[in-house]
Design a protein around this motif. Structure first.
Motif, PDB file in Angstrom:
ATOM      1  N   UNK A 218       1.070  -1.402  -0.105  1.00 30.60           N
ATOM      2  CA  UNK A 218      -0.001  -0.049   0.091  1.00 30.60           C
ATOM      3  C   UNK A 218       1.050   1.235   0.078  1.00 30.60           C
ATOM      4  N   UNK A 219       0.902   2.025  -1.067  1.00 25.67           N
ATOM      5  CA  UNK A 219       1.661   3.184  -1.179  1.00 25.67           C
ATOM      6  C   UNK A 219       1.553   4.408  -0.161  1.00 25.67           C
ATOM      7  N   UNK A 220       2.687   4.770   0.346  1.00 19.63           N
ATOM      8  CA  UNK A 220       2.618   5.902   1.396  1.00 19.63           C
ATOM      9  C   UNK A 220       2.346   7.296   0.551  1.00 19.63           C
ATOM     10  N   UNK A 221       1.957   8.224   1.269  1.00 20.36           N
ATOM     11  CA  UNK A 221       1.503   9.572   0.491  1.00 20.36           C
ATOM     12  C   UNK A 221       2.734  10.010  -0.271  1.00 20.36           C
ATOM     13  N   UNK A 222       3.872  10.139  -0.044  1.00 24.13           N
ATOM     14  CA  UNK A 222       4.929  10.571  -0.997  1.00 24.13           C
ATOM     15  C   UNK A 222       5.226   9.785  -2.121  1.00 24.13           C
ATOM     16  N   UNK A 223       5.012   8.416  -2.190  1.00 25.07           N
ATOM     17  CA  UNK A 223       4.870   7.831  -3.434  1.00 25.07           C
ATOM     18  C   UNK A 223       3.935   8.077  -4.166  1.00 25.07           C
ATOM     19  N   UNK A 224       2.767   8.339  -3.711  1.00 26.10           N
ATOM     20  CA  UNK A 224       1.574   8.532  -4.508  1.00 26.10           C
ATOM     21  C   UNK A 224       1.712  10.110  -5.282  1.00 26.10           C
ATOM     22  N   UNK A 225       2.223  10.794  -4.318  1.00 29.78           N
ATOM     23  CA  UNK A 225       2.545  12.398  -4.573  1.00 29.78           C
ATOM     24  C   UNK A 225       3.511  12.415  -6.131  1.00 29.78           C
TER      25      UNK A 225
ATOM     26  N   UNK B 126      -2.517 -10.583  -9.053  1.00 31.06           N
ATOM     27  CA  UNK B 126      -3.661 -11.098  -9.280  1.00 31.06           C
ATOM     28  C   UNK B 126      -4.480 -11.545  -7.963  1.00 31.06           C
ATOM     29  N   UNK B 127      -4.743 -10.441  -7.269  1.00 33.25           N
ATOM     30  CA  UNK B 127      -5.630 -10.853  -5.993  1.00 33.25           C
ATOM     31  C   UNK B 127      -6.314  -9.496  -5.563  1.00 33.25           C
ATOM     32  N   UNK B 128      -7.304  -9.713  -4.758  1.00 32.52           N
ATOM     33  CA  UNK B 128      -8.028  -8.442  -4.412  1.00 32.52           C
ATOM     34  C   UNK B 128      -7.149  -7.344  -3.701  1.00 32.52           C
ATOM     35  N   UNK B 129      -6.241  -7.950  -2.962  1.00 32.46           N
ATOM     36  CA  UNK B 129      -5.436  -6.830  -2.482  1.00 32.46           C
ATOM     37  C   UNK B 129      -4.383  -6.071  -3.379  1.00 32.46           C
ATOM     38  N   UNK B 130      -3.927  -6.918  -4.527  1.00 30.26           N
ATOM     39  CA  UNK B 130      -3.139  -6.023  -5.547  1.00 30.26           C
ATOM     40  C   UNK B 130      -3.961  -5.255  -6.247  1.00 30.26           C
ATOM     41  N   UNK B 131      -5.402  -5.623  -6.609  1.00 26.40           N
ATOM     42  CA  UNK B 131      -6.408  -4.643  -7.119  1.00 26.40           C
ATOM     43  C   UNK B 131      -6.462  -3.337  -6.572  1.00 26.40           C
ATOM     44  N   UNK B 132      -6.884  -3.678  -5.075  1.00 25.30           N
ATOM     45  CA  UNK B 132      -6.961  -2.356  -4.186  1.00 25.30           C
ATOM     46  C   UNK B 132      -5.919  -1.373  -4.443  1.00 25.30           C
TER      47      UNK B 132
ATOM     48  N   UNK C  99      -3.722  -1.027  -6.775  1.00 28.88           N
ATOM     49  CA  UNK C  99      -3.860  -0.086  -7.973  1.00 28.88           C
ATOM     50  C   UNK C  99      -4.749   0.816  -7.998  1.00 28.88           C
ATOM     51  N   UNK C 100      -5.834   0.500  -7.360  1.00 31.75           N
ATOM     52  CA  UNK C 100      -7.045   1.545  -7.454  1.00 31.75           C
ATOM     53  C   UNK C 100      -6.707   2.684  -6.466  1.00 31.75           C
ATOM     54  N   UNK C 101      -6.069   2.598  -5.477  1.00 34.35           N
ATOM     55  CA  UNK C 101      -5.484   3.667  -4.848  1.00 34.35           C
ATOM     56  C   UNK C 101      -4.729   4.587  -5.628  1.00 34.35           C
ATOM     57  N   UNK C 102      -3.588   3.977  -6.323  1.00 32.67           N
ATOM     58  CA  UNK C 102      -2.859   4.955  -7.414  1.00 32.67           C
ATOM     59  C   UNK C 102      -3.497   5.546  -8.533  1.00 32.67           C
ATOM     60  N   UNK C 103      -4.838   4.976  -8.718  1.00 29.32           N
ATOM     61  CA  UNK C 103      -5.529   5.364 -10.063  1.00 29.32           C
ATOM     62  C   UNK C 103      -6.659   6.462  -9.510  1.00 29.32           C
ATOM     63  N   UNK C 104      -7.509   5.772  -8.399  1.00 28.57           N
ATOM     64  CA  UNK C 104      -8.459   6.562  -8.177  1.00 28.57           C
ATOM     65  C   UNK C 104      -8.503   7.364  -6.684  1.00 28.57           C
ATOM     66  N   UNK C 105      -7.510   6.811  -6.030  1.00 29.06           N
ATOM     67  CA  UNK C 105      -7.531   7.336  -4.623  1.00 29.06           C
ATOM     68  C   UNK C 105      -8.043   6.362  -3.585  1.00 29.06           C
ATOM     69  N   UNK C 106      -7.870   6.837  -2.407  1.00 23.68           N
ATOM     70  CA  UNK C 106      -8.530   6.251  -1.270  1.00 23.68           C
ATOM     71  C   UNK C 106      -9.728   6.813  -0.382  1.00 23.68           C
ATOM     72  N   UNK C 107     -10.562   6.388   0.074  1.00 24.30           N
ATOM     73  CA  UNK C 107     -11.651   7.095   0.802  1.00 24.30           C
ATOM     74  C   UNK C 107     -11.286   7.988   1.777  1.00 24.30           C
ATOM     75  N   UNK C 108     -10.160   7.577   2.653  1.00 21.21           N
ATOM     76  CA  UNK C 108      -9.811   8.477   3.597  1.00 21.21           C
ATOM     77  C   UNK C 108      -9.001   9.563   3.510  1.00 21.21           C
TER      78      UNK C 108
ATOM     79  N   UNK D 136      -4.536  16.076  -5.914  1.00 17.06           N
ATOM     80  CA  UNK D 136      -3.255  16.038  -5.973  1.00 17.06           C
ATOM     81  C   UNK D 136      -2.506  14.574  -5.784  1.00 17.06           C
ATOM     82  N   UNK D 137      -3.482  13.692  -5.586  1.00 16.66           N
ATOM     83  CA  UNK D 137      -2.813  12.328  -5.468  1.00 16.66           C
ATOM     84  C   UNK D 137      -3.264  11.277  -6.567  1.00 16.66           C
ATOM     85  N   UNK D 138      -4.235  11.477  -7.157  1.00 17.92           N
ATOM     86  CA  UNK D 138      -4.748  10.502  -8.143  1.00 17.92           C
ATOM     87  C   UNK D 138      -4.281  10.559  -9.746  1.00 17.92           C
TER      88      UNK D 138
END
Length: 371
Positions: free
Chosen positions: A227-234, A253-259, A261-270, A277-279
Motif C-alpha cells: 500500500x503506497x505511502x503519501x510521498x510515493x503517490x505524490x 492477481x488478487x483483491x489486495x493487489x487490485x485495491x 492499483x485503485x489507490x494509485x489510480x482513483x485514490x482512497x476514501x480516507x 493532488x494524489x490520483x
C-alpha cells in the motif's frame, strides 16, 4: 520535541501567504474554543467522516472525491470518550503552529516519538494529522509534517531536490528512496517511454537485477512496497503532470493487489479530500491479470485459494463506483471470483525464472496487453 533536520530556505512571497493562511486557520480553531469557554460552553471540534462512502463521489477525471456537503462528527471536550482525542488534536495543532512559524519540518514519526505515552501509537498520530488536514482544508505537506518514505524509484530519471541535491535514478542494483518532500523537487529530466508501478519490493528488485529499465526501452520503475505511502503517490502524480508518459501497474492477481492499483489510480476514501493532488486516473492495469492465469496455463500448484477475507474484499470492490466505468476490470474481477484462486506475480517463475522480464512484460507492452 525534536525537529527533523530538513533544509530550511528563505520563504518566498507565495510561501509566506500560504504559511499565513495556515496560521490563520489554526487561530480560527483556537478562537472558537476560547469563545465557547467564555460562554461557559464545552468546546467542540467538528471533523469530517473521512471513512464514510456517503461523503464520496466518483469522477472519472479525478477519482474518489469528497463532496462539499459531507457528514461530520463532533469531538466534544466534555465527553469522556472524545475528550482525549480533543486534547491530542490541540497538542498536534500547537506543534504544527510552531513549525509553520519557525519554518521547520517534522515527520509523523517524530511527533509520535516526542511523547509515545501521550499518543499511544503511531496510527493515532497518523489519523489525527489527516483529520487536521481535512478540517483546515490544507494539504498535509503544507502543514510542515512529512511522512517517513518507504517507496523506491529507479530508471531513466534525474531531478534536483529542494536543498539542491542532484539525484540520478539510473537503473542499478540499488534504487533511490522516494524523496520526503516531493513538492520541492525540480529540474525533472527523463527519456523514459513509460512508468511501471510495481506492487512488491521483491518483484521491483528482481526487475532491477534483470536490468529491465534499459533492455526493452528506457523507463521509470516505482514501488510503494505494498500500500503506497503519501510521498510515493505524490511522486507518481508529479511525474504524470511533468512527463505525460503512460503509467502501468504490475500487481498480484488478487483483491489486495487490485485495491492497491485503485489507490494509485482513483485514490482512497480516507484521503479523498486531497484527490486532485494524489490520483492519476490515466493509470492502466498491465498485470498480473486474473485472465492471464488461464491464458498462460500457470500451474495449479503456483496458485493460492482465495480466503474468506479475500472473497469479502473482492465482493465489496465489485460494488465500488469506478468499476461501473471499467467493464474490463469488472470482467477480470468476475474471473477471479469464479476461479476462487489468486496468483502472485512470482507465480510466473513457474514458467521460467526470467519469464516476467524476458517474455511477459515485453509482450504486454509491445502488443497492448493492458486494460
Amino acid at each position: 520535541f525534536t525537529f527533523c533536520p530538513f533544509s530550511l530556505h528563505p520563504l518566498e512571497s507565495f510561501l509566506e501567504v500560504i504559511n499565513s493562511e495556515i496560521l490563520g486557520a489554526i487561530e480560527n480553531v483556537i478562537q472558537d474554543i476560547v469563545t465557547s469557554l467564555a460562554r461557559n460552553k464545552a468546546p467542540v471540534l467538528t471533523l469530517v467522516n473521512r471513512s464514510d462512502w456517503g461523503n464520496i463521489q466518483f469522477k472519472d477525471s479525478v477519482g474518489l472525491q469528497m463532496i462539499s456537503h459531507h457528514t461530520t462528527r463532533k469531538i466534544k471536550s466534555d465527553c469522556p470518550k472524545s475528550a482525549p482525542k480533543f486534547a491530542l488534536i490541540l497538542k498536534i495543532l500547537s506543534v504544527i503552529y510552531k513549525m509553520v512559524q519557525n519554518n521547520t519540518y517534522a515527520t509523523k514519526r517524530d511527533i509520535y516519538y516526542s511523547d509515545t505515552l501521550l499518543f499511544g501509537s503511531q496510527s493515532v498520530v497518523d489519523n489525527i494529522v489527516n483529520d487536521i488536514s481535512c478540517m483546515l482544508k490544507i494539504p498535509r505537506r503544507s502543514l510542515h509534517i512529512l511522512s517517513t518514505t518507504k517507496g523506491c524509484i529507479a530508471g531513466n530519471l534525474s531531478y534536483t531536490e529542494e536543498d539542491g541535491t542532484k539525484v540520478n535514478c539510473t537503473c542499478s542494483a540499488t534504487a533511490v528512496t522516494v524523496p520526503s518532500n516531493v513538492q520541492g523537487i525540480r529540474n525533472v529530466i527523463t527519456d523514459a517511454k513509460f512508468i511501471l508501478i510495481v506492487e512488491k519490493d521483491a518483484t521491483f528488485q528482481r526487475l532491477l537485477d534483470d536490468d529491465f529499465c534499459n533492455k526493452l526501452s528506457p523507463c521509470i520503475m516505482i514501488t510503494g512496497k505494498g500500500v503506497p505511502d503519501l510521498n510515493t503517490r505524490l511522486l507518481v502524480r508529479k511525474l504524470w503532470d511533468t512527463c505525460h508518459i503512460p503509467i502501468f501497474t504490475l500487481m498480484d492477481a488478487d483483491p489486495h493487489g487490485i485495491e492497491i492499483m485503485c489507490i494509485y489510480k482513483y485514490g482512497s476514501v480516507s484521503m479523498s479530500f486531497e484527490a486532485h493532488h494524489l490520483t492519476v486516473p490515466a493509470i492502466r492495469w498491465l498485470g498480473l491479470l486474473p485472465s492471464d492465469i488461464e491464458r498462460l496455463n500457470i500451474r495449479s500448484d503456483a496458485l493460492i485459494p482465495l480466503t474468506k477475507q479475500d472473497q469479502n474484499k473482492l465482493a465489496s470492490m465489485q460494488k465500488r463506483p469506478y468499476v461501473a466505468c471499467q467493464p474490463m476490470w469488472k470482467k477480470e474481477m468476475e474471473i477471479l471470483a469464479a476461479s476462487k484462486m489468486k496468483a502472485e506475480i512470482q507465480a510466473l517463475t513457474s514458467l521460467s525464472s526470467d519469464y516476467l522480464s524476458r517474455v511477459y512484460l515485453p509482450s504486454k507492452l509491445q502488443f497492448g496487453g493492458w486494460i
